[in-house]
Design an enzyme around this catalytic site. Structure first.
Site, mmCIF file in Angstrom:
data_model
loop_
_atom_site.group_PDB
_atom_site.id
_atom_site.type_symbol
_atom_site.label_atom_id
_atom_site.label_comp_id
_atom_site.label_asym_id
_atom_site.label_seq_id
_atom_site.Cartn_x
_atom_site.Cartn_y
_atom_site.Cartn_z
ATOM 1 N N THR A 1 0.860 -1.191 0.000
ATOM 2 C CA THR A 1 0.000 0.000 0.000
ATOM 3 C C THR A 1 0.896 1.241 0.000
ATOM 4 O O THR A 1 1.986 1.215 0.571
ATOM 5 C CB THR A 1 -0.875 -0.029 1.264
ATOM 6 O OG1 THR A 1 -1.792 -1.102 1.138
ATOM 7 C CG2 THR A 1 -1.632 1.271 1.474
ATOM 8 N N VAL B 1 -13.473 -4.258 1.572
ATOM 9 C CA VAL B 1 -12.878 -2.926 1.639
ATOM 10 C C VAL B 1 -12.055 -2.861 2.922
ATOM 11 O O VAL B 1 -12.539 -3.249 3.989
ATOM 12 C CB VAL B 1 -13.968 -1.831 1.635
ATOM 13 C CG1 VAL B 1 -13.357 -0.455 1.856
ATOM 14 C CG2 VAL B 1 -14.751 -1.864 0.320
ATOM 15 N N THR C 1 -0.665 1.945 6.857
ATOM 16 C CA THR C 1 -0.580 0.739 6.038
ATOM 17 C C THR C 1 -0.483 -0.466 6.961
ATOM 18 O O THR C 1 -0.009 -0.345 8.083
ATOM 19 C CB THR C 1 0.628 0.794 5.084
ATOM 20 O OG1 THR C 1 0.735 -0.448 4.380
ATOM 21 C CG2 THR C 1 1.934 1.043 5.814
HETATM 22 N N1 ASP Z 1 -4.132 -1.696 4.732
HETATM 23 C C1 ASP Z 1 -4.310 -2.346 3.457
HETATM 24 C C2 ASP Z 1 -5.598 -3.138 3.498
HETATM 25 O O1 ASP Z 1 -5.849 -3.801 4.476
HETATM 26 C C3 ASP Z 1 -3.179 -3.238 3.083
HETATM 27 C C4 ASP Z 1 -1.812 -2.731 3.379
HETATM 28 O O2 ASP Z 1 -1.628 -1.624 3.836
HETATM 29 O O3 ASP Z 1 -0.852 -3.459 3.179
HETATM 30 O O4 ASP Z 1 -6.309 -3.127 2.526
#
Ligand code: ASP
Length: 302
Positions: free
Chosen positions: A169, A198, A220
């Protein structure tokens, strides 16, 4: 006010052979944002362009390079927020668009709505002149291989995923020379997620938050856990107690860990232009330009 920008390119156990590409993508993004800010552009422009540059970089799980869901589709989430007005725009489970962050900004600036999902988000994007791309335009070999393995094994991942497997992300926070703050976050979400899932990224206060009176944050990590503690808002609110931006990042990740056993990372800019970041995953990719100290750095934090 001396402008600053900080970006992240995901928090997880970034493999050694992907380290340079992550640092390169974050460095490019911070330079894009820094140059805009130094030429007098606003913080919103800086975070939009920085995040769009990472959406275009296939090393990251955002825009082109996004992960696939259980139906073999790319569904992306993104948010942008401005700290002066507390307005935000977000898209969720958006398909067939290369730069979701630009759609999020258009939504924020051209409508009275804050978030659109699925078909409605795509219809809005197309009606506003964004080009429709194919699934293949967003898909990279790395993710196709992972999807084939999923079809073979049927294995889903949860906690282990955030300690070990790819999650890239992207996000950015900036302050401009007028002292206005903004932030943006964009993601393809988690690999092998259910169709329609989501995560935290497009949720205001979870994936991002900006308030001119305090600071801006982008998160993230494991989305379901980040949502539970509204990580970005929690981090920004901590600046109210004046602990310093690094301490605020650290304390918010402490809450994520202690309260819900979550894994993730956060980057921040405070209202004085100081930047900070913290994570409890093995690594996090970052880059920043900090105006007040003239410090510029990028790397993978362990
Ligand atoms: N936070 C993001 C999600 O759960 C994934 C990530 O940040 O790696 O969609």
């Amino acid at each position: 006010m001396k402008p600053s920008i900080v970006v992240h390119g995901g928090a997880w156990d970034i493999p050694d052979d992907q380290v340079d590409a992550h640092i390169g993508g974050c460095t490019t993004a911070v330079h894009v944002g820094r140059d805009l800010l130094l030429r007098g552009s606003c913080a919103l422009d800086a975070v939009e362009e920085a995040v769009a540059s990472m959406e275009d970089d296939t090393i990251f799980d955002a825009g082109r390079g996004s992960v696939l869901n259980q139906c073999g589709q790319v569904e992306m989430d993104a948010i942008i927020m401005e700290g002066a007005s507390l307005r935000s725009g977000a898209v969720a489970a958006l398909r067939h668009i290369r730069n979701p962050v630009r759609v999020a900004r258009r939504l924020m600036e051209c409508t009275h709505f804050s978030m659109l999902a699925g078909d409605g988000a795509l219809r809005f994007a197309l009606a506003n002149g964004f080009a429709e791309c194919t699934e293949e335009d967003l898909l990279v070999g790395r993710e196709l291989e992972d999807y084939r393995e999923y079809l073979r094994t049927g294995v889903l991942r949860t906690r282990e995923e955030f300690a070990g497997a790819p999650h890239d992300t992207v996000g950015a926070c900036a302050i401009d020379r007028d002292g206005h703050l903004a932030c943006a976050t964009s993601t393809g979400g988690t690999r092998r997620k259910m169709a329609g899932r989501v995560g935290d990224s497009p949720i205001v206060g979870a994936g991002a938050y900006a308030d001119d009176t305090l600071g801006a944050a982008s998160s993230t990590g494991w989305g379901e856990k980040i949502m539970a503690v509204l990580l970005a808002k929690t981090a920004v609110d901590m600046l109210g107690g004046d602990p310093g931006v690094y301490a605020a990042c650290e304390a918010s990740i402490g809450i994520l860990q202690k309260r819900v056993d979550g894994l993730g990372g956060v980057v921040m800019v405070d209202r004085t232009g100081l930047v900070g970041f913290h994570h409890n995953t093995p690594r996090m990719a970052y880059a920043f330009f900090e105006g007040p100290t003239s410090e510029e750095r990028s790397g993978i934090r362990r």
